[in-house]
Design a protein around this motif. Structure first.
Motif, PDB file in Angstrom:
ATOM      1  N   ARG A  85      -5.840  30.904  15.592  1.00  0.00           N
ATOM      2  CA  ARG A  85      -5.214  29.755  14.928  1.00  0.00           C
ATOM      3  C   ARG A  85      -5.668  29.632  13.478  1.00  0.00           C
ATOM      4  N   ARG A  86      -6.988  29.639  13.262  1.00  0.00           N
ATOM      5  CA  ARG A  86      -7.543  29.349  11.935  1.00  0.00           C
ATOM      6  C   ARG A  86      -7.290  30.470  10.933  1.00  0.00           C
ATOM      7  N   LEU A  87      -7.418  31.725  11.388  1.00  0.00           N
ATOM      8  CA  LEU A  87      -7.353  32.854  10.462  1.00  0.00           C
ATOM      9  C   LEU A  87      -5.976  33.509  10.392  1.00  0.00           C
ATOM     10  N   THR A  88      -5.126  33.235  11.373  1.00  0.00           N
ATOM     11  CA  THR A  88      -3.848  33.942  11.417  1.00  0.00           C
ATOM     12  C   THR A  88      -2.658  32.986  11.402  1.00  0.00           C
ATOM     13  N   LEU A  89      -2.556  32.136  12.399  1.00  0.00           N
ATOM     14  CA  LEU A  89      -1.342  31.335  12.529  1.00  0.00           C
ATOM     15  C   LEU A  89      -1.233  30.233  11.480  1.00  0.00           C
ATOM     16  N   PRO A  91      -2.620  30.141   8.334  1.00  0.00           N
ATOM     17  CA  PRO A  91      -2.263  30.695   7.020  1.00  0.00           C
ATOM     18  C   PRO A  91      -0.805  31.146   6.921  1.00  0.00           C
ATOM     19  N   LEU A  92      -0.184  31.454   8.057  1.00  0.00           N
ATOM     20  CA  LEU A  92       1.214  31.869   8.058  1.00  0.00           C
ATOM     21  C   LEU A  92       2.168  30.693   8.219  1.00  0.00           C
ATOM     22  N   GLY A  93       1.624  29.516   8.438  1.00  0.00           N
ATOM     23  CA  GLY A  93       2.448  28.338   8.696  1.00  0.00           C
ATOM     24  C   GLY A  93       2.694  27.501   7.464  1.00  0.00           C
ATOM     25  N   PRO A  94       3.186  26.277   7.653  1.00  0.00           N
ATOM     26  CA  PRO A  94       3.491  25.393   6.518  1.00  0.00           C
ATOM     27  C   PRO A  94       2.269  25.178   5.631  1.00  0.00           C
ATOM     28  N   GLY A  95       2.423  25.398   4.333  1.00  0.00           N
ATOM     29  CA  GLY A  95       1.334  25.206   3.386  1.00  0.00           C
ATOM     30  C   GLY A  95       0.301  26.308   3.384  1.00  0.00           C
ATOM     31  N   GLY A  96       0.482  27.349   4.193  1.00  0.00           N
ATOM     32  CA  GLY A  96      -0.480  28.436   4.246  1.00  0.00           C
ATOM     33  C   GLY A  96      -0.371  29.360   3.043  1.00  0.00           C
ATOM     34  N   ASP A  97      -1.429  30.134   2.812  1.00  0.00           N
ATOM     35  CA  ASP A  97      -1.445  31.018   1.634  1.00  0.00           C
ATOM     36  C   ASP A  97      -0.948  32.429   1.940  1.00  0.00           C
ATOM     37  N   LEU A  98      -0.501  32.673   3.188  1.00  0.00           N
ATOM     38  CA  LEU A  98       0.077  33.943   3.636  1.00  0.00           C
ATOM     39  C   LEU A  98      -0.955  35.048   3.841  1.00  0.00           C
ATOM     40  N   ARG A  99      -2.221  34.792   3.562  1.00  0.00           N
ATOM     41  CA  ARG A  99      -3.274  35.779   3.818  1.00  0.00           C
ATOM     42  C   ARG A  99      -3.801  35.533   5.234  1.00  0.00           C
ATOM     43  N   TYR A 100      -3.582  36.490   6.121  1.00  0.00           N
ATOM     44  CA  TYR A 100      -3.857  36.285   7.544  1.00  0.00           C
ATOM     45  C   TYR A 100      -4.731  37.411   8.091  1.00  0.00           C
ATOM     46  N   ALA A 101      -5.420  37.110   9.177  1.00  0.00           N
ATOM     47  CA  ALA A 101      -6.200  38.135   9.872  1.00  0.00           C
ATOM     48  C   ALA A 101      -5.280  38.865  10.839  1.00  0.00           C
ATOM     49  N   ALA A 102      -5.146  40.167  10.632  1.00  0.00           N
ATOM     50  CA  ALA A 102      -4.350  40.986  11.538  1.00  0.00           C
ATOM     51  C   ALA A 102      -5.176  41.452  12.730  1.00  0.00           C
ATOM     52  N   HIS A 103      -6.483  41.275  12.647  1.00  0.00           N
ATOM     53  CA  HIS A 103      -7.408  41.779  13.659  1.00  0.00           C
ATOM     54  C   HIS A 103      -8.725  41.037  13.449  1.00  0.00           C
ATOM     55  N   VAL A 104      -9.343  40.581  14.520  1.00  0.00           N
ATOM     56  CA  VAL A 104     -10.611  39.869  14.396  1.00  0.00           C
ATOM     57  C   VAL A 104     -11.728  40.582  15.143  1.00  0.00           C
ATOM     58  N   HIS A 105     -11.432  41.096  16.337  1.00  0.00           N
ATOM     59  CA  HIS A 105     -12.461  41.651  17.209  1.00  0.00           C
ATOM     60  C   HIS A 105     -12.072  43.047  17.659  1.00  0.00           C
ATOM     61  N   ASP A 106     -13.045  43.972  17.642  1.00  0.00           N
ATOM     62  CA  ASP A 106     -12.809  45.330  18.118  1.00  0.00           C
ATOM     63  C   ASP A 106     -13.223  45.408  19.590  1.00  0.00           C
ATOM     64  N   LEU A 107     -12.249  45.625  20.459  1.00  0.00           N
ATOM     65  CA  LEU A 107     -12.505  45.592  21.898  1.00  0.00           C
ATOM     66  C   LEU A 107     -13.429  46.730  22.332  1.00  0.00           C
ATOM     67  N   ALA A 108     -13.336  47.881  21.682  1.00  0.00           N
ATOM     68  CA  ALA A 108     -14.143  49.034  22.070  1.00  0.00           C
ATOM     69  C   ALA A 108     -15.609  48.863  21.685  1.00  0.00           C
ATOM     70  N   THR A 109     -15.856  48.388  20.467  1.00  0.00           N
ATOM     71  CA  THR A 109     -17.240  48.261  19.988  1.00  0.00           C
ATOM     72  C   THR A 109     -17.825  46.875  20.229  1.00  0.00           C
ATOM     73  N   ASP A 110     -16.980  45.913  20.539  1.00  0.00           N
ATOM     74  CA  ASP A 110     -17.360  44.506  20.735  1.00  0.00           C
ATOM     75  C   ASP A 110     -17.872  43.872  19.443  1.00  0.00           C
ATOM     76  N   GLU A 111     -17.463  44.426  18.309  1.00  0.00           N
ATOM     77  CA  GLU A 111     -17.856  43.880  17.018  1.00  0.00           C
ATOM     78  C   GLU A 111     -16.768  42.945  16.484  1.00  0.00           C
ATOM     79  N   VAL A 112     -17.189  41.872  15.835  1.00  0.00           N
ATOM     80  CA  VAL A 112     -16.267  40.971  15.158  1.00  0.00           C
ATOM     81  C   VAL A 112     -16.063  41.497  13.744  1.00  0.00           C
ATOM     82  N   GLU A 113     -14.879  42.003  13.492  1.00  0.00           N
ATOM     83  CA  GLU A 113     -14.579  42.652  12.224  1.00  0.00           C
ATOM     84  C   GLU A 113     -13.205  42.200  11.720  1.00  0.00           C
ATOM     85  N   PRO A 114     -13.101  41.002  11.145  1.00  0.00           N
ATOM     86  CA  PRO A 114     -11.788  40.536  10.665  1.00  0.00           C
ATOM     87  C   PRO A 114     -11.206  41.455   9.598  1.00  0.00           C
TER      88      PRO A 114
END
Length: 221
Positions: A85-89, A91-114
């Protein structure tokens, strides 16, 4: 049917990227449907962004904090919907700056890598996952497609898909009944997502899906 849905979505211009959620229980066919829909949308004049839901899980420590068999744990803890919600939806919604997270967490490594990108204002964003119409996310979708599938059929598909990963048919069926589909039962009871969706599709037979309801532009609140 896909052409009809794609045409209806491409006609929508809310003044920011159109955020489309593909919802349904585990085994409903969301991933395949979303990929096919994104391909049809790409033939329109609108840019299309198809987000990978595997990039929005919580880390293992949170995912399994209630135990690996917990249905409530899967429903509440599996996905990082706060970051979605905070990093993707938003920013893409009303008043957002259009810069969004396409990926937050790597399932294989379990690392949080936005990883971030910038969306065109007229883009159509497609995201498929279970539980998309929970309270904290519902207002962030411009359109929601719900794939309606009988519970038995969904379990059969899920077991067939995940049998190897979960240790065989019997173990996969047990996991679905105890955790995955049990979590979907909670979701269906608490949120009634079919009734709130703007598009409902009978996906019992994925080769011949049936369009049951279209009310695009009508907020599903």
């Amino acid at each position: 049917m896909l052409d009809q849905v794609a045409t209806a979505l491409a006609a929508r211009d809310p003044g920011h990227p159109l955020r489309v959620g593909v919802d349904g229980v585990c085994g409903a066919g969301k991933t395949t449907f979303a990929a096919e829909l994104a391909a049809r949308l790409a033939k329109t004049e609108r840019p299309v962004i198809h987000l990978d839901p595997d990039g929005f899980h919580n880390v293992r420590k949170i995912r399994y904090q209630r135990g690996r068999d917990s249905a409530r744990g899967y429903y509440e803890d599996a996905f990082d919907f706060a970051s979605l919600r905070r990093l993707t939806l938003e920013p893409l919604g009303p008043g957002g700056d259009l810069r969004y997270a396409a990926h937050v967490h790597d399932l294989a490594t379990d690392e949080v890598e936005p990883r971030f990108a910038v969306a065109p204002r007229n883009a159509i964003v497609v995201f498929d996952e279970t539980f998309l119409q929970r309270d904290e996310l519902r207002a962030c979708w411009d359109e929601v497609i719900f794939l309606d599938v009988p519970r038995r059929r969904a379990v059969e598909r899920g077991v067939r898909r995940d049998s190897e990963r979960l240790g065989g048919d019997d173990a996969a069926r047990d996991a679905y009944e105890r955790r995955y589909m049990a979590a979907c039962d909670i979701y269906l009871t608490e949120q009634n997502p079919r009734a709130r969706a703007s598009i409902v599709i009978d996906n019992d037979d994925p080769q011949h899906p049936q369009l049951l309801l279209v009310r695009t532009g009508d907020a599903a609140n």
